[in-house]
Motif scaffolding. Structure first.
Motif, PDB file in Angstrom:
ATOM      1  N   TYR A  35       0.841  -1.182   0.000  1.00  0.00           N
ATOM      2  CA  TYR A  35       0.000   0.000   0.000  1.00  0.00           C
ATOM      3  C   TYR A  35       0.884   1.243   0.000  1.00  0.00           C
ATOM      4  O   TYR A  35       2.027   1.219   0.455  1.00  0.00           O
ATOM      5  CB  TYR A  35      -0.866   0.068   1.268  1.00  0.00           C
ATOM      6  CG  TYR A  35      -1.965  -0.937   1.368  1.00  0.00           C
ATOM      7  CD1 TYR A  35      -1.744  -2.191   1.968  1.00  0.00           C
ATOM      8  CD2 TYR A  35      -3.239  -0.647   0.900  1.00  0.00           C
ATOM      9  CE1 TYR A  35      -2.769  -3.111   2.079  1.00  0.00           C
ATOM     10  CE2 TYR A  35      -4.277  -1.553   1.015  1.00  0.00           C
ATOM     11  CZ  TYR A  35      -4.030  -2.787   1.607  1.00  0.00           C
ATOM     12  OH  TYR A  35      -5.055  -3.691   1.719  1.00  0.00           O
ATOM     13  N   GLN A  37       0.455   5.436   1.283  1.00  0.00           N
ATOM     14  CA  GLN A  37      -0.388   6.393   1.975  1.00  0.00           C
ATOM     15  C   GLN A  37       0.172   7.780   1.740  1.00  0.00           C
ATOM     16  O   GLN A  37       1.270   8.116   2.187  1.00  0.00           O
ATOM     17  CB  GLN A  37      -0.462   6.113   3.479  1.00  0.00           C
ATOM     18  CG  GLN A  37      -1.444   7.058   4.158  1.00  0.00           C
ATOM     19  CD  GLN A  37      -1.399   6.991   5.669  1.00  0.00           C
ATOM     20  OE1 GLN A  37      -0.487   6.444   6.271  1.00  0.00           O
ATOM     21  NE2 GLN A  37      -2.414   7.563   6.293  1.00  0.00           N
ATOM     22  N   GLY A  42      -6.223   7.953   2.655  1.00  0.00           N
ATOM     23  CA  GLY A  42      -6.219   6.574   3.134  1.00  0.00           C
ATOM     24  C   GLY A  42      -5.182   5.749   2.396  1.00  0.00           C
ATOM     25  O   GLY A  42      -4.506   6.231   1.492  1.00  0.00           O
ATOM     26  N   LEU A  43      -5.073   4.507   2.778  1.00  0.00           N
ATOM     27  CA  LEU A  43      -4.133   3.609   2.123  1.00  0.00           C
ATOM     28  C   LEU A  43      -4.704   3.142   0.794  1.00  0.00           C
ATOM     29  O   LEU A  43      -5.901   2.822   0.695  1.00  0.00           O
ATOM     30  CB  LEU A  43      -3.861   2.385   3.004  1.00  0.00           C
ATOM     31  CG  LEU A  43      -2.904   2.572   4.172  1.00  0.00           C
ATOM     32  CD1 LEU A  43      -3.546   3.363   5.291  1.00  0.00           C
ATOM     33  CD2 LEU A  43      -2.425   1.218   4.691  1.00  0.00           C
TER      34      LEU A  43
ATOM     35  N   GLN B   2     -13.818   7.735  -3.890  1.00  0.00           N
ATOM     36  CA  GLN B   2     -13.608   7.251  -2.540  1.00  0.00           C
ATOM     37  C   GLN B   2     -14.792   6.388  -2.126  1.00  0.00           C
ATOM     38  O   GLN B   2     -15.901   6.890  -1.948  1.00  0.00           O
ATOM     39  CB  GLN B   2     -13.463   8.461  -1.599  1.00  0.00           C
ATOM     40  CG  GLN B   2     -12.927   8.161  -0.244  1.00  0.00           C
ATOM     41  CD  GLN B   2     -11.420   7.922  -0.239  1.00  0.00           C
ATOM     42  OE1 GLN B   2     -10.730   8.190  -1.210  1.00  0.00           O
ATOM     43  NE2 GLN B   2     -10.921   7.400   0.860  1.00  0.00           N
ATOM     44  N   GLN B   6     -14.380   8.828   5.808  1.00  0.00           N
ATOM     45  CA  GLN B   6     -14.417   9.237   7.207  1.00  0.00           C
ATOM     46  C   GLN B   6     -14.409  10.759   7.192  1.00  0.00           C
ATOM     47  O   GLN B   6     -13.408  11.384   6.893  1.00  0.00           O
ATOM     48  CB  GLN B   6     -13.199   8.695   7.963  1.00  0.00           C
ATOM     49  CG  GLN B   6     -13.217   7.179   8.089  1.00  0.00           C
ATOM     50  CD  GLN B   6     -11.968   6.634   8.745  1.00  0.00           C
ATOM     51  OE1 GLN B   6     -11.069   6.149   8.070  1.00  0.00           O
ATOM     52  NE2 GLN B   6     -11.930   6.715  10.070  1.00  0.00           N
ATOM     53  N   PHE B  89      -8.477   4.145  11.211  1.00  0.00           N
ATOM     54  CA  PHE B  89      -8.886   3.965   9.828  1.00  0.00           C
ATOM     55  C   PHE B  89     -10.007   2.940   9.749  1.00  0.00           C
ATOM     56  O   PHE B  89      -9.945   1.872  10.360  1.00  0.00           O
ATOM     57  CB  PHE B  89      -7.714   3.461   8.971  1.00  0.00           C
ATOM     58  CG  PHE B  89      -6.654   4.483   8.727  1.00  0.00           C
ATOM     59  CD1 PHE B  89      -5.506   4.507   9.508  1.00  0.00           C
ATOM     60  CD2 PHE B  89      -6.780   5.417   7.714  1.00  0.00           C
ATOM     61  CE1 PHE B  89      -4.512   5.442   9.292  1.00  0.00           C
ATOM     62  CE2 PHE B  89      -5.800   6.359   7.492  1.00  0.00           C
ATOM     63  CZ  PHE B  89      -4.663   6.368   8.281  1.00  0.00           C
ATOM     64  N   PHE B 102      -9.743   1.823   2.099  1.00  0.00           N
ATOM     65  CA  PHE B 102      -9.541   2.504   3.373  1.00  0.00           C
ATOM     66  C   PHE B 102     -10.094   3.923   3.339  1.00  0.00           C
ATOM     67  O   PHE B 102     -10.007   4.609   2.310  1.00  0.00           O
ATOM     68  CB  PHE B 102      -8.047   2.579   3.713  1.00  0.00           C
ATOM     69  CG  PHE B 102      -7.462   1.291   4.205  1.00  0.00           C
ATOM     70  CD1 PHE B 102      -7.148   0.272   3.322  1.00  0.00           C
ATOM     71  CD2 PHE B 102      -7.228   1.101   5.557  1.00  0.00           C
ATOM     72  CE1 PHE B 102      -6.617  -0.934   3.780  1.00  0.00           C
ATOM     73  CE2 PHE B 102      -6.684  -0.087   6.026  1.00  0.00           C
ATOM     74  CZ  PHE B 102      -6.383  -1.105   5.142  1.00  0.00           C
ATOM     75  N   GLY B 103     -10.618   4.357   4.474  1.00  0.00           N
ATOM     76  CA  GLY B 103     -10.971   5.755   4.648  1.00  0.00           C
ATOM     77  C   GLY B 103      -9.720   6.577   4.913  1.00  0.00           C
ATOM     78  O   GLY B 103      -8.607   6.043   5.013  1.00  0.00           O
ATOM     79  N   THR B 104      -9.909   7.892   5.044  1.00  0.00           N
ATOM     80  CA  THR B 104      -8.778   8.802   5.214  1.00  0.00           C
ATOM     81  C   THR B 104      -8.333   8.936   6.663  1.00  0.00           C
ATOM     82  O   THR B 104      -7.334   9.583   6.941  1.00  0.00           O
ATOM     83  CB  THR B 104      -9.122  10.185   4.665  1.00  0.00           C
ATOM     84  OG1 THR B 104     -10.354  10.618   5.247  1.00  0.00           O
ATOM     85  CG2 THR B 104      -9.264  10.151   3.150  1.00  0.00           C
ATOM     86  N   GLY B 105      -9.084   8.330   7.588  1.00  0.00           N
ATOM     87  CA  GLY B 105      -8.653   8.325   8.977  1.00  0.00           C
ATOM     88  C   GLY B 105      -9.254   9.429   9.825  1.00  0.00           C
ATOM     89  O   GLY B 105      -9.574  10.508   9.322  1.00  0.00           O
TER      90      GLY B 105
END
Lengths: 113, 112
Positions: A35, A37, A42-43, B2, B6, B89, B102-105
Motif C-alpha cells: 500500500y 499512503q 487513506g491507504l 472514494q 471518514q 482507519f 480505506f478511509g482517510t482516517g
C-alpha cells in the motif's frame, strides 16, 4: 515472531533513480500486499500476491513492479522514480480466507526529489 | 472515487467518556468492515471487524455497529483512555482477500 518487517525505514531518491523496498513476514501468511499512503489520504493498494509466484495489480500499480519468489518475501520495485511517488509505503500480510485482517509492517517513508 | 469515507478528520474526548468514530461507504457489495488503529511512525494495527451479516460486534471496550441501509458504521470506545489517542482507519472489503478500501482516517485525542 517479528511479524512484518520492512527496509529501509527512510529513503531519499532523485528523479529517475530506481530502488527496491523490501518486505518479509514470518507468519506463513499466504496473502501479501503493498500500500501507499499519501498525506491526508487513506491507504491505496498497489499490488498484492495470493502466494509464491502469483501477483496482481491493485488500485494504483503504475510505476511499480513486484515479485514473490517465496512465501516470506514480497519486494516492491520502483523504476524511474518520480515526485508523485513520494509517499509512505506499507507492506501487509494476511492468512486469507481464515482471517480477514491484515498485519502491517512499520512503513518506509520515501521522498523523491 | 472514494468508496469509504471518514468525514471527521479529528475528534477530542475526555478520558473516561465515550469516543464515537464514524465511517460511510458507497458499495453495498462489501462483505467485511474493519477498524485499524495507527500510531505515528508505525503501521496500522487491526482493532475489530464486522461481517456484513451482523449489525454489532463487541470486543472489550470496542464495539462496532453496522447500519447497512444507511451504509454507515461506527466504532465506539468506552471508556476512552489516553492510550487510545491515535489515528483510526475504517476499511471495507469484499470476501476475496484482495480488495481493501480505506478511509482517510480520524485522529482521536483522549484528554486526561
Amino acid at each position: 515472531n517479528a511479524g512484518v518487517t520492512q527496509t529501509p525505514k527512510f529513503r531519499i531518491l532523485k528523479i529517475g533513480q530506481s530502488m527496491t523496498l523490501q518486505c518479509t513476514q514470518d507468519m506463513n501468511h499466504n496473502y501479501m500486499y503493498w500500500y501507499r499512503q499519501d498525506p491526508g489520504m487513506g491507504l491505496k493498494l498497489i499490488y498484492y500476491s495470493v502466494g509464491a509466484g502469483i501477483t496482481d495489480k491493485g488500485e494504483v500499480p503504475n510505476g511499480y513492479n513486484v515479485s514473490r519468489s517465496t512465501t516470506e518475501d514480497f519486494p516492491l520495485r520502483l523504476e524511474l522514480a518520480a515526485p508523485s511517488q513520494t509517499s509512505v509505503y506499507f507492506c501487509a500480510s494476511s492468512y486469507f480466507p481464515d482471517y480477514i485482517e491484515q498485519f502491517f509492517g512499520p512503513g518506509t517513508r520515501l521522498t523523491v526529489l | 472515487d472514494q468508496q469509504v469515507k471518514q468525514n471527521s478528520p479529528s475528534l477530542s474526548v475526555q478520558e473516561g467518556r465515550i469516543s464515537i468514530l464514524n465511517c460511510d461507504y458507497t458499495n453495498s457489495m462489501f462483505d467485511y468492515f474493519l477498524w485499524y488503529k495507527k500510531y505515528p511512525a508505525e503501521g496500522p494495527t487491526f482493532l475489530i471487524s464486522i461481517s456484513s451479516i451482523k449489525d454489532k460486534n463487541e470486543d472489550g471496550r470496542f464495539t462496532v455497529f453496522l447500519n447497512k441501509s444507511a451504509k454507515h458504521l461506527s466504532l465506539h470506545i468506552v471508556p476512552s483512555q489516553p492510550g487510545d489517542s491515535a489515528v483510526y482507519f475504517c476499511a471495507a472489503s469484499k470476501n476475496t482477500g484482495n480488495q481493501f478500501y480505506f478511509g482517510t482516517g480520524t485522529s482521536l485525542t483522549v484528554i486526561p
